[in-house]
Design a protein around this motif. Structure first.
Motif, mmCIF file in Angstrom:
data_model
loop_
_atom_site.group_PDB
_atom_site.id
_atom_site.type_symbol
_atom_site.label_atom_id
_atom_site.label_comp_id
_atom_site.label_asym_id
_atom_site.label_seq_id
_atom_site.Cartn_x
_atom_site.Cartn_y
_atom_site.Cartn_z
ATOM 1 N N LYS A 6 47.748 31.185 35.209
ATOM 2 C CA LYS A 6 48.711 31.386 34.139
ATOM 3 C C LYS A 6 47.988 31.746 32.837
ATOM 4 O O LYS A 6 47.237 30.928 32.300
ATOM 5 C CB LYS A 6 49.546 30.118 33.929
ATOM 6 N N ASN A 7 48.205 32.969 32.392
ATOM 7 C CA ASN A 7 47.685 33.432 31.094
ATOM 8 C C ASN A 7 46.181 33.166 30.929
ATOM 9 O O ASN A 7 45.730 32.674 29.888
ATOM 10 C CB ASN A 7 48.450 32.759 29.950
ATOM 11 N N ILE A 8 45.419 33.507 31.969
ATOM 12 C CA ILE A 8 43.977 33.269 31.931
ATOM 13 C C ILE A 8 43.275 34.315 31.067
ATOM 14 O O ILE A 8 43.368 35.524 31.312
ATOM 15 C CB ILE A 8 43.376 33.298 33.345
ATOM 16 N N LYS A 24 41.989 39.215 30.344
ATOM 17 C CA LYS A 24 42.990 39.247 29.274
ATOM 18 C C LYS A 24 44.370 38.879 29.819
ATOM 19 O O LYS A 24 45.020 39.686 30.484
ATOM 20 C CB LYS A 24 43.026 40.651 28.654
ATOM 21 N N GLN A 25 44.756 37.631 29.567
ATOM 22 C CA GLN A 25 46.104 37.165 29.921
ATOM 23 C C GLN A 25 46.448 37.472 31.387
ATOM 24 O O GLN A 25 47.468 38.097 31.694
ATOM 25 C CB GLN A 25 47.146 37.809 29.003
ATOM 26 N N ILE A 26 45.581 37.001 32.290
ATOM 27 C CA ILE A 26 45.806 37.229 33.719
ATOM 28 C C ILE A 26 46.858 36.268 34.256
ATOM 29 O O ILE A 26 46.746 35.049 34.103
ATOM 30 C CB ILE A 26 44.496 37.050 34.520
ATOM 31 N N ASN A 27 47.880 36.816 34.875
ATOM 32 C CA ASN A 27 48.896 36.021 35.571
ATOM 33 C C ASN A 27 48.928 36.476 37.025
ATOM 34 O O ASN A 27 49.105 37.659 37.313
ATOM 35 C CB ASN A 27 50.280 36.203 34.927
ATOM 36 N N LEU A 49 36.655 36.802 37.423
ATOM 37 C CA LEU A 49 37.882 36.206 37.949
ATOM 38 C C LEU A 49 37.562 35.195 39.047
ATOM 39 O O LEU A 49 38.106 34.080 39.055
ATOM 40 C CB LEU A 49 38.811 37.299 38.487
ATOM 41 N N LEU A 50 36.675 35.561 39.975
ATOM 42 C CA LEU A 50 36.294 34.637 41.034
ATOM 43 C C LEU A 50 35.570 33.415 40.476
ATOM 44 O O LEU A 50 35.783 32.283 40.941
ATOM 45 C CB LEU A 50 35.408 35.346 42.071
#
Length: 251
Positions: A6-8, A24-27, A49-50
Protein backbone atom coordinates in the motif's frame (compact mmCIF):
# COMPACT_ATOMS: atom_id res chain seq x y z
CA UNK A 1 -1.63 -16.25 0.75
CA UNK A 2 -2.13 -12.61 -0.11
CA UNK A 3 0.57 -9.97 -0.35
CA UNK A 4 -0.50 -6.35 -0.40
CA UNK A 5 1.67 -3.29 -0.89
CA UNK A 6 0.00 0.00 0.00
CA UNK A 7 1.49 3.29 -1.21
CA UNK A 8 5.07 2.01 -1.03
CA UNK A 9 7.65 4.74 -1.62
CA UNK A 10 11.39 4.16 -1.30
CA UNK A 11 13.90 7.02 -1.18
CA UNK A 12 17.64 6.34 -1.04
CA UNK A 13 20.47 8.66 0.06
CA UNK A 14 17.99 10.94 1.79
CA UNK A 15 19.27 14.41 2.62
CA UNK A 16 22.22 14.18 0.22
CA UNK A 17 22.81 15.45 -3.34
CA UNK A 18 22.38 11.82 -4.46
CA UNK A 19 18.86 11.53 -3.02
CA UNK A 20 16.65 9.54 -5.35
CA UNK A 21 13.14 8.14 -5.19
CA UNK A 22 13.26 4.56 -6.50
CA UNK A 23 9.69 3.37 -5.86
CA UNK A 24 6.82 5.83 -6.14
CA UNK A 25 3.49 5.09 -4.46
CA UNK A 26 3.41 1.40 -5.40
CA UNK A 27 0.06 -0.31 -4.84
CA UNK A 28 -0.04 -4.02 -5.57
CA UNK A 29 -2.01 -7.04 -4.38
CA UNK A 30 -1.01 -10.63 -5.11
CA UNK A 31 -3.46 -13.47 -4.67
CA UNK A 32 -2.59 -17.01 -3.66
CA UNK A 33 -0.86 -18.83 -6.54
CA UNK A 34 -0.13 -15.75 -8.65
CA UNK A 35 3.01 -16.25 -10.76
CA UNK A 36 4.18 -12.77 -11.74
CA UNK A 37 6.84 -12.02 -14.32
CA UNK A 38 8.31 -8.60 -13.55
CA UNK A 39 9.85 -6.46 -16.27
CA UNK A 40 11.50 -3.07 -16.35
CA UNK A 41 14.58 -1.20 -17.55
CA UNK A 42 17.72 -0.97 -15.44
CA UNK A 43 17.00 1.34 -12.53
CA UNK A 44 13.23 0.93 -12.83
CA UNK A 45 13.05 -0.42 -9.26
CA UNK A 46 12.62 -4.16 -9.79
CA UNK A 47 15.25 -5.39 -7.33
CA UNK A 48 14.35 -2.59 -4.91
CA UNK A 49 10.76 -3.84 -4.94
CA UNK A 50 11.90 -7.37 -4.05
CA UNK A 51 14.20 -6.01 -1.33
CA UNK A 52 11.31 -4.11 0.21
CA UNK A 53 9.19 -7.26 0.17
CA UNK A 54 11.90 -9.52 1.65
CA UNK A 55 12.72 -7.02 4.39
CA UNK A 56 16.31 -6.19 3.46
CA UNK A 57 15.20 -2.63 2.65
CA UNK A 58 12.64 -0.67 4.62
CA UNK A 59 10.31 1.52 2.60
CA UNK A 60 10.36 5.25 3.29
CA UNK A 61 6.57 5.18 3.54
CA UNK A 62 3.72 2.78 2.96
CA UNK A 63 2.59 -0.56 4.31
CA UNK A 64 3.23 -4.24 3.53
CA UNK A 65 0.63 -6.84 4.46
CA UNK A 66 1.13 -10.62 4.29
CA UNK A 67 -2.10 -12.55 4.79
CA UNK A 68 -3.53 -9.38 6.31
CA UNK A 69 -0.72 -9.02 8.86
CA UNK A 70 1.39 -5.86 8.78
CA UNK A 71 5.01 -6.93 8.22
CA UNK A 72 6.35 -3.48 7.28
CA UNK A 73 8.67 -3.34 10.28
CA UNK A 74 9.39 -7.08 10.46
CA UNK A 75 13.06 -8.01 9.96
CA UNK A 76 14.38 -9.94 6.96
CA UNK A 77 15.22 -12.88 9.24
CA UNK A 78 11.68 -13.09 10.60
CA UNK A 79 10.17 -12.84 7.13
CA UNK A 80 12.36 -15.74 5.94
CA UNK A 81 9.91 -18.23 7.46
CA UNK A 82 7.38 -17.25 4.80
CA UNK A 83 9.45 -15.60 2.05
CA UNK A 84 12.22 -17.35 0.09
CA UNK A 85 14.47 -15.79 -2.54
CA UNK A 86 16.89 -16.86 -5.27
CA UNK A 87 19.37 -14.23 -6.40
CA UNK A 88 21.05 -13.55 -9.74
CA UNK A 89 24.52 -14.46 -8.44
CA UNK A 90 24.88 -18.26 -8.04
CA UNK A 91 27.27 -17.61 -5.14
CA UNK A 92 24.52 -16.06 -3.04
CA UNK A 93 22.09 -18.11 -1.00
CA UNK A 94 24.36 -21.12 -0.43
CA UNK A 95 27.18 -21.98 1.97
CA UNK A 96 30.26 -22.85 -0.15
CA UNK A 97 32.15 -24.69 2.60
CA UNK A 98 29.25 -27.02 3.32
CA UNK A 99 28.14 -29.97 1.22
CA UNK A 100 25.06 -30.01 -0.97
CA UNK A 101 23.30 -32.23 1.59
CA UNK A 102 24.23 -29.90 4.46
CA UNK A 103 22.91 -26.90 2.55
CA UNK A 104 19.64 -28.71 1.90
CA UNK A 105 19.33 -29.60 5.58
CA UNK A 106 19.74 -25.92 6.46
CA UNK A 107 17.01 -25.09 3.96
CA UNK A 108 14.56 -27.47 5.64
CA UNK A 109 14.98 -25.37 8.78
CA UNK A 110 14.41 -22.00 7.11
CA UNK A 111 12.81 -19.58 9.53
CA UNK A 112 13.16 -22.01 12.47
CA UNK A 113 15.54 -21.88 15.39
CA UNK A 114 18.75 -23.71 14.45
CA UNK A 115 21.75 -24.98 16.35
CA UNK A 116 25.32 -25.14 15.06
CA UNK A 117 25.19 -28.93 14.94
CA UNK A 118 23.99 -30.56 11.75
CA UNK A 119 21.55 -32.97 13.40
CA UNK A 120 19.49 -35.45 11.44
CA UNK A 121 21.44 -35.29 8.18
CA UNK A 122 21.59 -39.05 7.65
CA UNK A 123 17.84 -39.54 7.88
CA UNK A 124 17.31 -36.91 5.17
CA UNK A 125 19.82 -38.26 2.63
CA UNK A 126 17.34 -40.55 0.85
CA UNK A 127 14.86 -37.68 0.54
CA UNK A 128 17.57 -35.32 -0.75
CA UNK A 129 18.75 -37.90 -3.28
CA UNK A 130 15.20 -38.36 -4.56
CA UNK A 131 14.59 -34.63 -4.88
CA UNK A 132 17.91 -33.88 -6.60
CA UNK A 133 17.46 -36.83 -8.96
CA UNK A 134 14.55 -34.95 -10.53
CA UNK A 135 16.71 -31.92 -11.27
CA UNK A 136 19.09 -31.09 -14.13
CA UNK A 137 22.88 -30.86 -13.69
CA UNK A 138 23.37 -34.21 -11.93
CA UNK A 139 23.07 -32.80 -8.41
CA UNK A 140 22.04 -36.19 -7.01
CA UNK A 141 25.62 -37.39 -7.59
CA UNK A 142 27.04 -34.49 -5.59
CA UNK A 143 25.26 -34.63 -2.23
CA UNK A 144 28.63 -34.93 -0.46
CA UNK A 145 30.35 -32.33 -2.67
CA UNK A 146 31.22 -28.94 -1.19
CA UNK A 147 29.01 -26.34 -2.82
CA UNK A 148 32.02 -24.15 -3.65
CA UNK A 149 33.14 -26.87 -6.09
CA UNK A 150 29.90 -26.91 -8.07
CA UNK A 151 29.37 -25.21 -11.43
CA UNK A 152 27.31 -22.03 -11.57
CA UNK A 153 24.34 -23.91 -13.01
CA UNK A 154 24.50 -26.60 -10.33
CA UNK A 155 24.77 -24.00 -7.61
CA UNK A 156 21.82 -22.01 -8.90
CA UNK A 157 19.70 -25.15 -9.24
CA UNK A 158 20.60 -25.97 -5.64
CA UNK A 159 19.61 -22.44 -4.57
CA UNK A 160 16.21 -22.92 -6.20
CA UNK A 161 15.69 -26.27 -4.49
CA UNK A 162 16.71 -24.76 -1.16
CA UNK A 163 14.18 -21.96 -1.63
CA UNK A 164 11.33 -24.37 -2.37
CA UNK A 165 12.16 -27.51 -0.35
CA UNK A 166 9.86 -26.09 2.33
CA UNK A 167 7.01 -24.52 0.39
CA UNK A 168 7.25 -20.77 1.01
CA UNK A 169 4.24 -18.51 1.10
CA UNK A 170 6.07 -16.27 -1.36
CA UNK A 171 8.99 -16.97 -3.70
CA UNK A 172 11.11 -14.10 -5.07
CA UNK A 173 13.33 -14.75 -8.09
CA UNK A 174 15.72 -11.90 -8.89
CA UNK A 175 16.86 -12.72 -12.44
CA UNK A 176 17.86 -16.14 -11.12
CA UNK A 177 18.89 -17.43 -14.57
CA UNK A 178 20.70 -14.32 -15.87
CA UNK A 179 24.22 -15.53 -15.01
CA UNK A 180 23.77 -18.93 -16.67
CA UNK A 181 24.42 -20.15 -20.21
CA UNK A 182 21.31 -20.32 -22.44
CA UNK A 183 20.74 -24.08 -22.13
CA UNK A 184 21.17 -24.16 -18.35
CA UNK A 185 18.99 -21.05 -18.09
CA UNK A 186 16.15 -22.67 -20.02
CA UNK A 187 16.44 -25.87 -17.96
CA UNK A 188 16.15 -23.92 -14.73
CA UNK A 189 13.24 -21.86 -16.06
CA UNK A 190 11.40 -25.06 -17.01
CA UNK A 191 12.06 -26.44 -13.53
CA UNK A 192 10.87 -23.17 -11.99
CA UNK A 193 7.65 -23.21 -13.98
CA UNK A 194 7.00 -26.85 -13.09
CA UNK A 195 7.54 -26.41 -9.34
CA UNK A 196 5.76 -23.06 -9.01
CA UNK A 197 2.75 -24.29 -11.01
CA UNK A 198 2.55 -27.72 -9.37
CA UNK A 199 2.96 -26.43 -5.82
CA UNK A 200 0.84 -23.32 -6.56
CA UNK A 201 3.53 -21.09 -5.02
CA UNK A 202 2.92 -17.36 -5.15
CA UNK A 203 5.94 -16.07 -7.04
CA UNK A 204 7.49 -12.88 -8.45
CA UNK A 205 10.15 -13.51 -11.09
CA UNK A 206 12.26 -10.65 -12.45
CA UNK A 207 13.38 -11.20 -16.02
CA UNK A 208 14.88 -9.12 -18.83
CA UNK A 209 13.75 -11.61 -21.47
CA UNK A 210 10.46 -10.51 -23.02
CA UNK A 211 9.84 -13.99 -24.41
CA UNK A 212 10.13 -15.51 -20.91
CA UNK A 213 7.80 -12.87 -19.48
CA UNK A 214 5.18 -13.86 -22.05
CA UNK A 215 5.74 -17.61 -21.72
CA UNK A 216 5.68 -17.98 -17.95
CA UNK A 217 3.24 -17.00 -15.24
CA UNK A 218 -0.35 -15.83 -15.17
CA UNK A 219 0.47 -12.16 -14.65
CA UNK A 220 2.99 -9.68 -16.08
CA UNK A 221 3.92 -6.42 -14.36
CA UNK A 222 6.08 -3.69 -15.87
CA UNK A 223 7.88 -1.09 -13.77
CA UNK A 224 9.03 2.16 -15.33
CA UNK A 225 10.69 4.94 -13.31
CA UNK A 226 9.48 3.44 -10.04
CA UNK A 227 5.83 3.10 -11.05
CA UNK A 228 3.70 0.19 -12.21
CA UNK A 229 2.75 1.02 -15.79
CA UNK A 230 1.24 -2.35 -16.67
CA UNK A 231 -0.36 -5.10 -14.60
CA UNK A 232 -1.75 -7.68 -17.00
CA UNK A 233 -3.25 -11.03 -16.13
CA UNK A 234 -5.72 -13.49 -17.57
CA UNK A 235 -6.82 -12.66 -21.08
CA UNK A 236 -4.97 -9.34 -21.06
CA UNK A 237 -1.67 -11.14 -20.48
CA UNK A 238 -2.46 -13.68 -23.20
CA UNK A 239 -2.94 -10.84 -25.67
CA UNK A 240 0.45 -9.30 -24.91
CA UNK A 241 3.20 -9.36 -27.51
CA UNK A 242 6.83 -8.28 -27.31
CA UNK A 243 5.96 -5.24 -29.41
CA UNK A 244 3.20 -4.19 -27.00
CA UNK A 245 5.50 -4.66 -24.01
CA UNK A 246 8.21 -2.47 -25.55
CA UNK A 247 5.72 0.41 -25.75
CA UNK A 248 5.74 0.59 -21.93
CA UNK A 249 9.50 1.04 -21.76
CA UNK A 250 9.46 4.59 -23.12
CA UNK A 251 9.49 7.48 -20.65
Amino acid sequence: MTLELKNITTVVNQGTPEEKTILKQINLKLQDGDFVTLLGTNGAGKSTLLNVINGSLKPSSGQILLDGTDITNLSEVKRAKDIAQVFQDPKLGTAPRMTVAENLLLATKRGLRRSLKMRGLEKHLAEFKEKTAQLPNGLSKHLQTFVGNLSGGQRQTLSFLMATIRRPKLLLLDEHTAALDPKTSQNLLALTNDVVSREKITCIMITHQLSDALKYGNRTIILNSGKIVLDAYGEEKKQLTEEKILEFFTN
